[in-house]
Scaffold this motif. Structure first.
Motif, mmCIF file in Angstrom:
data_model
loop_
_atom_site.group_PDB
_atom_site.id
_atom_site.type_symbol
_atom_site.label_atom_id
_atom_site.label_comp_id
_atom_site.label_asym_id
_atom_site.label_seq_id
_atom_site.Cartn_x
_atom_site.Cartn_y
_atom_site.Cartn_z
ATOM 1 N N THR A 142 3.917 1.194 3.572
ATOM 2 C CA THR A 142 3.807 2.854 3.413
ATOM 3 C C THR A 142 2.943 3.270 5.374
ATOM 4 O OG1 THR A 142 3.483 5.209 2.691
ATOM 5 C CG2 THR A 142 1.836 3.073 2.217
ATOM 6 N N PHE A 143 2.629 4.807 6.223
ATOM 7 C CA PHE A 143 2.075 4.294 7.147
ATOM 8 C C PHE A 143 0.381 5.688 6.751
ATOM 9 C CE2 PHE A 143 5.936 2.313 8.115
ATOM 10 C CZ PHE A 143 5.412 1.731 9.274
ATOM 11 N N ALA A 144 -0.034 5.821 7.204
ATOM 12 C CA ALA A 144 -1.054 6.484 7.423
ATOM 13 C C ALA A 144 -0.078 8.352 8.133
ATOM 14 C CB ALA A 144 -2.197 6.857 8.355
ATOM 15 N N ARG A 145 -0.278 9.473 7.111
ATOM 16 C CA ARG A 145 -0.059 10.591 6.939
ATOM 17 C C ARG A 145 -0.260 10.857 8.622
ATOM 18 N NH1 ARG A 145 -0.349 10.998 1.307
ATOM 19 N NH2 ARG A 145 1.615 10.499 0.460
ATOM 20 N N LYS A 146 -0.916 10.687 9.080
ATOM 21 C CA LYS A 146 -1.790 11.561 10.369
ATOM 22 C C LYS A 146 -2.263 9.770 11.422
ATOM 23 C CE LYS A 146 -4.801 14.935 11.731
ATOM 24 N NZ LYS A 146 -5.569 15.825 12.025
ATOM 25 N N ARG A 147 -1.856 10.338 12.050
ATOM 26 C CA ARG A 147 -2.265 8.918 13.322
ATOM 27 C C ARG A 147 -3.595 9.845 14.399
ATOM 28 N NH1 ARG A 147 1.819 7.235 17.049
ATOM 29 N NH2 ARG A 147 0.189 5.615 17.340
ATOM 30 N N ILE A 148 -4.984 9.356 13.692
ATOM 31 C CA ILE A 148 -5.706 9.384 15.435
ATOM 32 C C ILE A 148 -5.981 8.381 16.150
ATOM 33 C CG2 ILE A 148 -6.653 11.161 13.735
ATOM 34 C CD1 ILE A 148 -9.024 9.504 13.372
ATOM 35 N N ARG A 149 -6.794 8.673 16.920
ATOM 36 C CA ARG A 149 -7.519 7.559 18.121
ATOM 37 C C ARG A 149 -8.676 7.650 17.627
ATOM 38 N NH1 ARG A 149 -5.207 8.881 23.420
ATOM 39 N NH2 ARG A 149 -3.432 10.614 23.217
ATOM 40 N N CYS A 150 -8.816 6.165 17.551
ATOM 41 C CA CYS A 150 -10.321 5.588 17.168
ATOM 42 C C CYS A 150 -10.447 4.998 18.538
ATOM 43 C CB CYS A 150 -8.840 5.003 16.669
ATOM 44 S SG CYS A 150 -8.514 5.041 14.654
ATOM 45 N N ARG A 204 5.237 -10.765 5.452
ATOM 46 C CA ARG A 204 4.566 -11.322 5.007
ATOM 47 C C ARG A 204 4.038 -11.195 3.792
ATOM 48 N NH1 ARG A 204 2.795 -14.148 10.640
ATOM 49 N NH2 ARG A 204 1.372 -13.027 10.033
ATOM 50 N N LEU A 205 3.023 -10.623 4.230
ATOM 51 C CA LEU A 205 2.367 -10.194 2.711
ATOM 52 C C LEU A 205 3.129 -9.170 1.274
ATOM 53 C CD1 LEU A 205 -1.411 -8.912 4.906
ATOM 54 C CD2 LEU A 205 -0.312 -11.167 3.992
ATOM 55 N N THR A 206 3.925 -8.528 2.730
ATOM 56 C CA THR A 206 4.443 -7.575 1.197
ATOM 57 C C THR A 206 5.874 -8.424 0.235
ATOM 58 O OG1 THR A 206 6.155 -6.730 2.339
ATOM 59 C CG2 THR A 206 4.364 -5.341 2.172
ATOM 60 N N ALA A 207 6.398 -9.847 0.748
ATOM 61 C CA ALA A 207 7.174 -10.658 0.626
ATOM 62 C C ALA A 207 6.636 -10.937 -1.143
ATOM 63 C CB ALA A 207 7.133 -11.441 1.160
ATOM 64 N N ALA A 208 4.947 -11.470 -1.069
ATOM 65 C CA ALA A 208 4.330 -11.838 -2.724
ATOM 66 C C ALA A 208 4.682 -10.856 -3.444
ATOM 67 C CB ALA A 208 3.846 -13.095 -1.911
ATOM 68 N N GLY A 209 5.175 -9.680 -3.406
ATOM 69 C CA GLY A 209 4.823 -8.276 -4.091
ATOM 70 C C GLY A 209 3.401 -7.470 -3.584
ATOM 71 N N ASP A 210 3.282 -7.956 -2.765
ATOM 72 C CA ASP A 210 2.028 -6.374 -2.609
ATOM 73 C C ASP A 210 2.637 -5.782 -1.200
ATOM 74 O OD1 ASP A 210 -0.364 -7.896 -3.760
ATOM 75 O OD2 ASP A 210 0.200 -9.761 -2.340
ATOM 76 N N TYR A 211 1.368 -4.876 -0.753
ATOM 77 C CA TYR A 211 1.897 -3.889 -1.039
ATOM 78 C C TYR A 211 1.209 -3.481 0.712
ATOM 79 C CZ TYR A 211 3.064 -2.465 -5.171
ATOM 80 O OH TYR A 211 3.762 -2.260 -6.200
ATOM 81 N N MET A 212 1.261 -2.585 1.796
ATOM 82 C CA MET A 212 0.698 -2.669 2.852
ATOM 83 C C MET A 212 0.982 -0.640 3.616
ATOM 84 S SD MET A 212 0.504 -4.325 6.438
ATOM 85 C CE MET A 212 -0.411 -5.935 6.202
ATOM 86 N N SER A 213 -0.274 -0.427 3.246
ATOM 87 C CA SER A 213 -0.554 0.610 4.364
ATOM 88 C C SER A 213 -1.353 1.150 5.929
ATOM 89 C CB SER A 213 -1.505 2.202 3.654
ATOM 90 O OG SER A 213 -1.385 2.948 4.348
ATOM 91 N N ILE A 214 -0.512 1.081 6.807
ATOM 92 C CA ILE A 214 -1.004 0.850 7.950
ATOM 93 C C ILE A 214 -0.989 2.347 9.186
ATOM 94 C CG2 ILE A 214 0.079 -0.189 9.905
ATOM 95 C CD1 ILE A 214 2.256 -1.199 8.693
ATOM 96 N N HIS A 215 -2.093 1.938 9.409
ATOM 97 C CA HIS A 215 -2.470 3.206 10.822
ATOM 98 C C HIS A 215 -2.290 2.656 11.851
ATOM 99 C CE1 HIS A 215 -5.298 5.416 13.304
ATOM 100 N NE2 HIS A 215 -4.730 6.398 12.660
ATOM 101 N N PHE A 216 -1.597 3.762 12.789
ATOM 102 C CA PHE A 216 -1.281 2.448 14.139
ATOM 103 C C PHE A 216 -2.132 3.299 15.345
ATOM 104 C CE2 PHE A 216 1.034 1.482 18.438
ATOM 105 C CZ PHE A 216 0.603 -0.106 17.571
#
Length: 525
Positions: free
Chosen positions: A58-66, A23-35
């Motif tokens: 894009t995704f965070a290059r490293k995933r950590i436990r939060c 939804r958010l990127t369809a309008a031309g914006d970006y998203m970076s995700i940390h899962f």
């Protein structure tokens, strides 16, 4: 034109994450995700697979436990920010989100808003001087080191705290920073984000300090932005609409909150119920829409406070215990005029002054600007007048050298009425009951902050029954109190019916009371 890189921290519901990103990127914006690395790896793989063809994700290059309250939340945010800065060079703003957030304005509106307001939006208050922390630890969050998670390792967490406290192992706050605190939901410009990243690489001492603080996601970015950016370029507020109950829990929004959310002066809202599928669908369509006219009224928080308060016993928290003051005087007579329409009570008092030589004071417990004599400061504020109510009234009796006094009160001041009727003095009460049109109630909603000038008419119409019932409830409580020497007149009754009650209340002949009630425009709005 503004382009937003959304920084999304999430740990569940992969399908919702994918939908939010699309939804958010369809309008031309970006998203970076940390899962969160604590979550199921298969859920993360589903997200990556579903969004692999989207160049704006894009995704965070490293995933950590939060963990809640840990440095890990800040570190995860930094990982996602670094990925977004590298991957999206055209991003002008970076907006912190959670999986429970949804846009409540169009992308068109958000971009225009950010273009027209060149500043950083981050709630940041002085850590020690503000009252942002309502209860619990304050300086302890900073001056002691916190290695363990308070929720998952409670015994170790508090054992280390008490050990440090017993041994006096306090630490200093870095000398050149002023710690700030606020909501973790911010929107920062690119140059601010780049300055923060440069700072994290240059100031290892500050990074070590925050790694050992408790709940650093409420202080880290808030402090660094204030340290690095001129004050006139910072708006100390969040662009994400969120509310908390009086139990400290986030308020959840459901399907019937759509109109309310759109009228708030924010770009996003948190948190949206997972079950609110209709609301999510409508808000999802909204973000991609064009030429939508938003009527901003911004009454959400005052409405929530008002409506949730109605359900409590006594319509508010339990009655306060005020310090016991000595009696007003057994020989004194206090006459209380109660009316919700203040202008009607003031006109009534003006007529009384023509026929009765008794001091009459308008809403002294409701209006700060009520004309009062100097009584040594006790009259200075509404809070002082209310807390020292009996002392105030005694001083007024003495100032005017009288044994009879008339005052006006709002019908919500039931605790004051109970207090004065429990005194040894003679207390009388006259309730002036008025009729309330819809237009008057709408004006009342505006005056008390329940609605703004741009509140949509449908929202007001849904609110009117609640306001009307609230006024009726206040009147019922007064009648149910069983006060002696209580009289009630009604706008709809002819003056001939009301006059005997006024005469008894004021202890005057009925013809004088009739003259008061026949005054022209007495009940006019």
């Amino acid at each position: 034109m503004a382009k937003i890189a959304y920084i999304l921290l999430c740990h569940k519901d992969p399908d919702a994450v994918v939908m939010q990103a699309e939804r958010l990127t369809a309008a031309g914006d970006y998203m970076s995700i940390h899962f969160d690395a604590s979550a199921d790896r298969s859920a993360y793989d589903r997200i990556r697979g579903a969004l692999s063809d989207n160049p704006n994700v894009t995704f965070a290059r490293k995933r950590i436990r939060c963990g809640w309250g840990e440095w890990s939340l800040v570190q995860a945010t930094l990982y996602a920010i670094e990925a977004a800065v590298d991957q999206f060079p055209r991003a002008t703003h970076f907006y912190m989100l959670s999986g429970d957030c949804m846009a409540i304005k169009t992308a068109e509106y958000a971009h225009r808003f950010l273009d027209e307001n060149d500043r950083d939006y981050i709630e940041s208050h002085d850590y020690f001087e503000s009252d942002w922390i309502k209860t619990g630890w304050k300086e302890e969050r900073l001056i002691y080191r916190h290695w363990f998670n308070e929720r998952t390792q409670k015994r170790r967490f508090y054992a280390m705290f008490h050990t440090q406290k017993k041994l006096g192992l306090k630490r200093d706050i870095p000398h050149d920073i002023q710690v700030m605190i606020g909501s973790q939901w911010w929107c920062l410009r690119r140059r601010t984000i780049e300055a923060i990243l440069d700072f994290t690489r240059a100031r290892r001492d500050v990074m070590r300090f925050f790694r050992m603080t408790w709940i650093p996601d409420e202080t880290f970015f808030q402090t660094l932005v204030r340290h690095l950016i001129p004050e006139d370029e910072i708006e100390s507020r969040t662009l994400t609409f969120l509310m908390f109950s009086d139990y400290g829990m986030p308020v959840t929004f459901y399907n019937d909150h759509y109109d309310l959310l759109l009228s708030q002066d924010f770009l996003f809202a948190r948190k949206i119920s997972p079950e609110a599928k209709e609301l999510k669908a409508r808000l999802g369509r909204l973000y991609a829409a064009h030429d939508v006219d938003f009527q901003i009224s911004n009454e959400g928080r005052s409405l929530f406070t008002f409506l949730t308060g109605r359900g409590r016993i006594g319509r508010r928290f339990a009655m306060r215990f005020w310090e016991t003051e000595s009696t007003l005087g057994r020989e004194r007579e206090l006459m209380i005029v109660v009316c919700k329409k203040w202008h009607v009570a003031k006109r009534f008092l003006e007529q009384v002054r023509h026929v009765l030589n008794v001091p009459a004071i308008e809403y002294l417990f409701n209006e700060e600007g009520t004309n009062l004599p100097d009584l040594g400061g006790i009259q200075a504020t509404l809070e002082k007048r209310t807390r020292h109510r009996r002392a105030l009234m005694r001083m007024l009796f003495e100032y005017y050298e009288t044994d009879r006094l008339i005052i006006c009160m709002d019908s919500s001041n039931l605790d004051l009425m109970h207090d004065f009727f429990s005194d040894r003095s003679v207390t009388r009460l006259l309730e002036i009951e008025c009729q309330f049109t819809d237009d008057y109630l709408i004006g009342h909603a505006h005056r008390v902050g329940l609605a703004g000038e741009r509140t949509p008419r449908p929202t007001l119409e849904r609110l009117l029954p609640t306001i009307r019932n609230d006024l009726t409830h206040e009147a019922d409580l007064i009648r149910d109190a069983g006060f002696p020497r209580y009289h009630r007149v009604h706008e709809a009754e002819p003056p001939e019916v009301n006059a005997p009650k006024v005469a008894d209340f004021l202890s005057i002949p009925e013809d004088q009371a009739l003259g008061i009630m026949q005054a022209p425009h007495l009940f006019a709005d």
